[in-house]
Design a protein around this motif. Structure first.
Motif, PDB file in Angstrom:
ATOM      1  N   GLU A  52       6.815   3.219   6.976  1.00  0.00           N
ATOM      2  CA  GLU A  52       6.813   2.314   5.820  1.00  0.00           C
ATOM      3  C   GLU A  52       5.721   2.700   4.819  1.00  0.00           C
ATOM      4  OE1 GLU A  52       6.755   1.424   8.969  1.00  0.00           O
ATOM      5  OE2 GLU A  52       8.805   0.642   9.197  1.00  0.00           O
ATOM      6  N   LYS A  53       4.571   3.133   5.338  1.00  0.00           N
ATOM      7  CA  LYS A  53       3.476   3.523   4.453  1.00  0.00           C
ATOM      8  C   LYS A  53       3.818   4.810   3.705  1.00  0.00           C
ATOM      9  CE  LYS A  53      -1.509   4.310   4.279  1.00  0.00           C
ATOM     10  NZ  LYS A  53      -2.795   4.282   5.023  1.00  0.00           N
ATOM     11  N   LEU A  54       4.443   5.748   4.400  1.00  0.00           N
ATOM     12  CA  LEU A  54       4.838   7.001   3.756  1.00  0.00           C
ATOM     13  C   LEU A  54       5.834   6.744   2.629  1.00  0.00           C
ATOM     14  CD1 LEU A  54       5.362   9.325   6.876  1.00  0.00           C
ATOM     15  CD2 LEU A  54       3.313   9.078   5.468  1.00  0.00           C
ATOM     16  N   LEU A  55       6.817   5.913   2.919  1.00  0.00           N
ATOM     17  CA  LEU A  55       7.846   5.620   1.924  1.00  0.00           C
ATOM     18  C   LEU A  55       7.269   4.864   0.740  1.00  0.00           C
ATOM     19  CD1 LEU A  55      10.768   4.672   4.332  1.00  0.00           C
ATOM     20  CD2 LEU A  55      10.487   6.799   3.040  1.00  0.00           C
ATOM     21  N   ASP A  56       6.319   3.984   1.003  1.00  0.00           N
ATOM     22  CA  ASP A  56       5.678   3.245  -0.092  1.00  0.00           C
ATOM     23  C   ASP A  56       4.863   4.173  -0.975  1.00  0.00           C
ATOM     24  OD1 ASP A  56       4.943   0.598  -1.319  1.00  0.00           O
ATOM     25  OD2 ASP A  56       2.939   1.316  -0.778  1.00  0.00           O
ATOM     26  N   ARG A  57       4.211   5.162  -0.364  1.00  0.00           N
ATOM     27  CA  ARG A  57       3.430   6.127  -1.142  1.00  0.00           C
ATOM     28  C   ARG A  57       4.325   6.864  -2.144  1.00  0.00           C
ATOM     29  NH1 ARG A  57      -0.153   8.369  -4.266  1.00  0.00           N
ATOM     30  NH2 ARG A  57      -0.779  10.499  -3.787  1.00  0.00           N
ATOM     31  N   MET A  58       5.582   7.087  -1.768  1.00  0.00           N
ATOM     32  CA  MET A  58       6.504   7.816  -2.636  1.00  0.00           C
ATOM     33  C   MET A  58       7.344   6.894  -3.517  1.00  0.00           C
ATOM     34  SD  MET A  58       7.724  10.941  -0.124  1.00  0.00           S
ATOM     35  CE  MET A  58       8.154   9.907   1.285  1.00  0.00           C
ATOM     36  N   SER A  59       7.008   5.613  -3.555  1.00  0.00           N
ATOM     37  CA  SER A  59       7.808   4.657  -4.318  1.00  0.00           C
ATOM     38  C   SER A  59       7.881   4.956  -5.814  1.00  0.00           C
ATOM     39  CB  SER A  59       7.298   3.229  -4.096  1.00  0.00           C
ATOM     40  OG  SER A  59       5.951   3.100  -4.515  1.00  0.00           O
ATOM     41  N   PRO A  60       6.857   5.594  -6.436  1.00  0.00           N
ATOM     42  CA  PRO A  60       7.034   5.956  -7.853  1.00  0.00           C
ATOM     43  C   PRO A  60       8.245   6.856  -8.092  1.00  0.00           C
ATOM     44  CG  PRO A  60       4.716   6.120  -7.245  1.00  0.00           C
ATOM     45  CD  PRO A  60       5.472   5.892  -5.978  1.00  0.00           C
ATOM     46  N   VAL A  61       8.602   7.660  -7.097  1.00  0.00           N
ATOM     47  CA  VAL A  61       9.775   8.532  -7.241  1.00  0.00           C
ATOM     48  C   VAL A  61      11.036   7.691  -7.378  1.00  0.00           C
ATOM     49  CG1 VAL A  61      11.170  10.328  -6.134  1.00  0.00           C
ATOM     50  CG2 VAL A  61       8.660  10.384  -5.940  1.00  0.00           C
ATOM     51  N   TYR A  62      11.151   6.643  -6.579  1.00  0.00           N
ATOM     52  CA  TYR A  62      12.345   5.797  -6.651  1.00  0.00           C
ATOM     53  C   TYR A  62      12.411   5.084  -8.004  1.00  0.00           C
ATOM     54  CZ  TYR A  62      10.749   6.143  -1.786  1.00  0.00           C
ATOM     55  OH  TYR A  62      10.215   6.570  -0.603  1.00  0.00           O
ATOM     56  N   GLU A  63      11.232   4.716  -8.517  1.00  0.00           N
ATOM     57  CA  GLU A  63      11.207   4.085  -9.837  1.00  0.00           C
ATOM     58  C   GLU A  63      11.671   5.069 -10.909  1.00  0.00           C
ATOM     59  OE1 GLU A  63       8.164   2.065 -13.081  1.00  0.00           O
ATOM     60  OE2 GLU A  63       7.535   2.173 -10.975  1.00  0.00           O
ATOM     61  N   THR A  64      11.265   6.332 -10.764  1.00  0.00           N
ATOM     62  CA  THR A  64      11.735   7.357 -11.696  1.00  0.00           C
ATOM     63  C   THR A  64      13.252   7.470 -11.659  1.00  0.00           C
ATOM     64  OG1 THR A  64       9.678   8.632 -11.512  1.00  0.00           O
ATOM     65  CG2 THR A  64      11.625   9.802 -12.304  1.00  0.00           C
ATOM     66  N   VAL A  65      13.821   7.512 -10.458  1.00  0.00           N
ATOM     67  CA  VAL A  65      15.278   7.585 -10.318  1.00  0.00           C
ATOM     68  C   VAL A  65      15.933   6.423 -11.049  1.00  0.00           C
ATOM     69  CG1 VAL A  65      17.228   7.483  -8.704  1.00  0.00           C
ATOM     70  CG2 VAL A  65      15.206   8.842  -8.132  1.00  0.00           C
TER      71      VAL A  65
END
Length: 344
Positions: free
Chosen positions: A113-126
């Motif tokens: 969950e922490k790893l995925l949250d760290r990459m959450s800006p990528v999902y916002e970009t998508v």
């Protein structure tokens, strides 16, 4: 009112067009002056990738300039390792560097969950890109394949002969398998998050598939990729997935057969005739113009584009390169290439 057709997505679903859809790997990048200006606003490359406003703009720039049929997310395959605490940095003139992982335990320090949250800006970009794209443009999300990301993790940098990673596969196979399994699980959830955010298709880049013996290719590339694709499907993702095992040569045939990918990317070295004989006629292919043709341009470039189009006219084909657009590529040559591909 009916939505315009997404030619690239329809091609991945098996449709054949007289003039194939087109996009180019690294189409957002250093050959564009607007990209260089944008890049200057970020403090470093990771900041660029993690800034949704900047990454969205970078993704959209080649769409505005060339009207490509596909927009690929602006990100980097090493973001997963950055989220895993490997201190990824990009050194000018040297490329990516990171703290090497000596064992699987080095990559297993944080909960998923922490790893995925760290990459959450990528999902916002998508999500941002999706909201701004024309409905006929296919949005492609992506990630690095388990083996390629493992190579970076073990070697601590790019541009190596991959001997440290290959030796680990021979000398410490259980730990390497554990590394690959960690990357399979994390990458599957990362791709699902991109799909949930609006990606129409996904791509898995195995940039370091080259130079492996047959048994190693099966164990390090094909089987981990099969696990990854199956895990992505188990998570409910239905979007088509393109696999790109660059430099795989004749091993592309078992890769296409056993991994579960929807379509395959073709590097420049693959003979077109062999591709036809080795792969099912129904399987979509993507590629394989030499990126240097875009630098040289002229009649020879036009002729090669038409040769590739003709060679793949009887199967689903997405026009692309065998590798990425290089920084010295003239914009006018890309414009010309797109025009010839579309024969407009």
């Amino acid at each position: 009112m009916a939505q315009p057709e997404k030619k690239l997505l329809e091609t991945l679903n098996g449709k054949i067009y007289e003039h194939p859809p087109v996009w180019m790997m690294r189409q957002a990048g250093r050959h564009l002056p607007e990209y260089l200006e944008l890049r200057g606003r970020a403090k470093d490359f990771l900041d660029f990738c993690y800034s949704p406003s900047l990454a969205t703009e970078a993704t959209l720039q080649p769409i505005r300039r060339y009207n490509m049929d596909g927009a690929i997310l602006f990100a980097d395959i090493l973001l997963i390792l950055d989220a895993m605490g490997r201190n990824v940095r990009f050194v000018k003139g040297e490329g990516p560097q990171l703290d090497p992982a000596s064992s699987a335990a080095d990559l297993d320090k944080f909960p998923l969950e922490k790893l995925l949250d760290r990459m959450s800006p990528v999902y916002e970009t998508v999500s941002r890109v999706k909201s701004q794209l024309a409905p006929e443009t296919t949005l492609i999300g992506f990630a690095g394949a388990p083996w390629t990301v493992a190579v970076y993790a073990i070697e601590g940098k790019g541009g190596t002969d991959k001997s440290a990673a290959r030796l680990k596969a021979y000398q410490d196979p259980e730990d390497l398998d554990a590394i690959l399994d960690i990357l399979v699980e994390t990458t599957a959830h990362y791709l699902k998050a991109q799909a949930d955010a609006g990606a129409d298709a996904l791509m898995v880049f195995d940039s370091w598939a080259e130079g492996l013996a047959e048994d190693s290719m099966d164990r390090l590339v094909i089987k981990p990729t099969q696990k990854l694709i199956q895990r992505v499907r188990d998570l409910g993702v239905t979007q088509p997935i393109i696999g790109f095992p660059r430099g795989s040569g004749a091993m592309l045939e078992p890769y296409a057969k056993h991994t579960g990918v929807t379509g395959v990317g073709l590097d420049t070295a693959l003979p077109v005739k062999w591709v036809h004989e080795a792969l099912p006629k129904s399987m979509p292919v993507q590629g394989n113009l030499d990126p240097l043709r875009l630098i040289s341009g002229g009649d020879a470039m036009d002729a090669r584009i038409r040769e590739i189009k003709s060679a793949f006219k009887d199967r689903p084909h997405i026009f692309n390169l065998g590798h990425g657009v290089t920084p010295q590529t003239p914009i006018s040559n890309v414009e010309r290439a797109v025009k010839v591909i579309r024969e407009e």
